[in-house]
Design a protein around this motif. Structure first.
Motif, mmCIF file in Angstrom:
data_model
loop_
_atom_site.group_PDB
_atom_site.id
_atom_site.type_symbol
_atom_site.label_atom_id
_atom_site.label_comp_id
_atom_site.label_asym_id
_atom_site.label_seq_id
_atom_site.Cartn_x
_atom_site.Cartn_y
_atom_site.Cartn_z
ATOM 1 N N HIS A 169 -1.332 -0.345 -6.833
ATOM 2 C CA HIS A 169 -2.101 -1.301 -7.260
ATOM 3 C C HIS A 169 -3.345 -0.478 -7.929
ATOM 4 C CE1 HIS A 169 -4.516 -0.144 -3.550
ATOM 5 N NE2 HIS A 169 -3.375 -0.530 -3.124
ATOM 6 N N GLU B 90 0.845 -1.306 -0.107
ATOM 7 C CA GLU B 90 -0.056 0.001 -0.074
ATOM 8 C C GLU B 90 0.945 1.190 -0.114
ATOM 9 O OE1 GLU B 90 -3.080 1.504 -0.816
ATOM 10 O OE2 GLU B 90 -3.987 -0.064 0.672
ATOM 11 N N THR C 85 -5.750 10.025 3.167
ATOM 12 C CA THR C 85 -4.491 9.859 3.958
ATOM 13 C C THR C 85 -3.726 8.466 3.985
ATOM 14 O OG1 THR C 85 -5.532 9.960 6.120
ATOM 15 C CG2 THR C 85 -4.964 12.067 5.038
ATOM 16 N N GLU C 86 -4.830 7.536 4.179
ATOM 17 C CA GLU C 86 -4.156 6.203 4.332
ATOM 18 C C GLU C 86 -3.566 5.515 3.102
ATOM 19 O OE1 GLU C 86 -7.484 3.812 6.029
ATOM 20 O OE2 GLU C 86 -8.067 3.181 4.189
ATOM 21 N N GLU C 87 -3.898 6.258 1.955
ATOM 22 C CA GLU C 87 -3.179 5.751 0.879
ATOM 23 C C GLU C 87 -1.932 6.746 0.416
ATOM 24 O OE1 GLU C 87 -5.732 4.722 -2.334
ATOM 25 O OE2 GLU C 87 -6.210 2.688 -1.377
ATOM 26 N N ARG C 88 -1.695 7.738 1.255
ATOM 27 C CA ARG C 88 -0.467 8.779 1.234
ATOM 28 C C ARG C 88 -0.918 9.743 -0.031
ATOM 29 N NH1 ARG C 88 0.949 4.068 2.954
ATOM 30 N NH2 ARG C 88 2.429 3.970 4.580
ATOM 31 N N ARG D 172 -7.106 -5.897 -0.475
ATOM 32 C CA ARG D 172 -6.025 -5.391 0.381
ATOM 33 C C ARG D 172 -5.942 -6.364 1.573
ATOM 34 N NH1 ARG D 172 -8.447 -0.333 1.964
ATOM 35 N NH2 ARG D 172 -7.236 0.927 0.652
ATOM 36 N N ARG E 194 -1.371 3.753 5.572
ATOM 37 C CA ARG E 194 -1.419 2.385 5.897
ATOM 38 C C ARG E 194 -0.156 1.787 5.617
ATOM 39 N NH1 ARG E 194 -7.329 -0.608 5.498
ATOM 40 N NH2 ARG E 194 -5.974 -1.860 6.617
ATOM 41 N N ARG E 195 0.201 0.429 6.293
ATOM 42 C CA ARG E 195 1.354 -0.363 5.887
ATOM 43 C C ARG E 195 1.117 -1.788 5.730
ATOM 44 N NH1 ARG E 195 4.190 -1.229 10.344
ATOM 45 N NH2 ARG E 195 6.031 -0.792 9.654
#
Lengths: 354, 121
Positions: A260, A250, B88-91, A279, A300-301
């Motif tokens: 992706h 991600e 934001t969670e996907e930057r 995901r 997210r990581r």
């Protein structure tokens, strides 16, 4: 149990309904539950499109009510063959594929070396959401073990419905959903995976896993081989298509958006038959220690897996796009998948999904 | 305040959220999905209408029905926040900041414009 089995996979839209107006996903999993299928899992993707090129995405809240679904069922050849007609009948549109897989349950010590240990192998371990091993979540323990044994990478995907050892395990709102299935997909050399099998058998109380052969096309941005040429049809004269699986992170961006997302958009623009991104919740690739989300974080990581399926004549176009977008990172594998119902030939073109 | 007004709040509120669902779906599928434009269009258009209503001389029941029930259920703060968080969670930090700043600027301008129109009606 250690035998040649079949893996039936259906790709369709979440809002798709059956002829009697129920949701196709519910009907499909009801069927798998009634038949007591050894393992099945329903996965909800974050983005994807099918033969009608309609993009499904979780980018906006309103559009999130119709995400791409993937339903996987694995059991012995005869039991899966008994499902083919009903599965095709329930799905008005979408893609259905039938792959060979080796299903292992019970005592993994007696498995012995897997055939073709030189080949790259895809291992899928089916677990329950709350399954624990020595007080650690089972998926964390499995990833740690595979990482220590030098397997190239693993991705954990969370299911929302399915069967485990023949019993229906559906996630519901007011429940711990302890046995709702999840899967760990790992790719690595057959010899390393076969060495990890007895250890997995020792770790898990009731192991249920499958082995499949794959070709690794790219690793960490390095091109190893293009998708190998395929025989046109399988033994039951079903057309054989290519399945590419692209494992990325991600956090890996291409021109400011996750790889992706870029892959799905570009493939759709190029008219490829279909792609779906899942995901993951946990995973690793290469030397990086297994990781997932933290409590306090901005981005997210987690890992992402994009599955691309198309006919041999179009796969070179798809692979060229994927090759370009995974120039620096990502693992790309290729498999041959006999298709029961190729996308683009839906029996009822009026349906909304596609 | 009577049963009729409260029933109307329930019905109009439901209709407002349905309208949002379809308007968001329409804008998002036409304008592409990389930026949550649907929610922005809904919130800005809602701000125009609410500004307009506040410029009119309405009774409290009329304001409850049109302002709170209709515009209140049509516009959405939570979706705006959730979609910004998803960026934001996907930057996608630039898009996330744009989504906040542009929505705020356009929203306040829209409310002022609506109010101006309302006062001249």
């Amino acid at each position: 149990m250690n035998e040649d089995s079949l893996k039936l996979t259906s790709y369709f839209g979440e809002r798709q309904r059956t002829a009697d107006n129920g949701f196709a996903a519910d009907a499909l999993l009801d069927l798998y539950g009634q038949r007591g299928i050894a393992t099945s899992i329903l996965l909800r993707g974050v983005e994807g499109f099918g033969a009608r090129q309609r993009l499904r995405t979780d980018r906006s809240l309103t559009l999130s009510d119709d995400l791409p679904l993937t339903a996987v069922a694995v059991d012995t050849r005869s039991r899966i063959e008994g499902l083919l007609e009903s599965t095709s009948g329930l799905l008005r549109s979408g893609l259905v594929t039938l792959e060979r897989a080796r299903l292992l349950t019970g005592d993994l010590d007696v498995v012995g070396p897997i055939e073709m240990p030189d080949d790259e192998t895809k291992l899928t371990v089916y677990l329950g959401r709350q399954e624990r091993v020595y007080r650690v979540p089972a998926f964390v323990a499995v990833c740690d073990l595979l990482h220590r044994r030098g397997v190239a990478g693993a991705t954990v995907l969370l299911g929302v419905d399915g069967t485990a050892h023949g019993t229906r395990q559906r996630a519901t709102f007011f429940s711990r959903n302890a046995a709702t299935p999840m899967m760990v997909i790992a790719v690595g050399p057959g010899e390393r995976i076969s060495r990890a099998l007895p250890e997995l058998g020792g770790l898990l109380r009731d192991p249920l896993l499958t082995l499949e052969r794959v070709a690794i096309c790219k690793r960490d941005g390095q091109l190893l081989c293009a998708p190998p040429a395929l025989a046109g049809t399988d033994e039951a004269s079903r057309p054989t298509w290519h399945k590419l699986m692209v494992y990325t992170s991600e956090a890996a961006l291409h021109e400011g958006q996750p790889i992706h997302r870029a892959i799905v958009r570009r493939l759709r623009a190029a008219g490829i038959s279909g792609a779906t991104t899942q995901r993951g919740i946990w995973g690793f690739h290469g030397d990086h220690a297994p990781h997932g989300d933290r409590l306090l974080q901005l981005g997210r990581r987690v890992p992402a897996v994009t599955i691309v399926i198309d006919a041999p004549e179009r796969i070179a176009t798809a692979f060229a796009i994927i090759d370009e977008l995974t120039a620096e990172q990502g693992l790309v594998t290729s498999e041959a998948v006999p298709t029961l119902r190729p996308a683009g030939l839906p029996p009822e073109p009026a349906s909304r999904a596609g | 305040m009577n049963v009729l007004v409260w029933t109307a709040v329930v019905v109009i509120g439901g209709a407002g959220s349905l309208l949002r669902f379809y308007a968001d779906g329409l804008v998002s599928s036409v304008a592409g999905r990389d930026f949550p434009l649907g929610t922005m269009v809904i919130n800005v258009s809602g701000a125009v209408v609410l500004g307009l209503l506040s410029g009119l001389a309405l009774s409290s029941s009329q304001y409850l029905l049109l302002g709170t029930a209709a515009v209140g259920s049509y516009t959405t703060f939570s979706t705006w926040m959730l979609e910004t968080q998803r960026l934001t969670e996907e930057r996608q930090h630039r898009k996330a900041v744009l989504n906040i700043v542009v929505s705020l600027a356009l929203g306040i301008a829209a409310a002022a414009l609506g109010r101006l129109i309302g006062m001249h009606l």
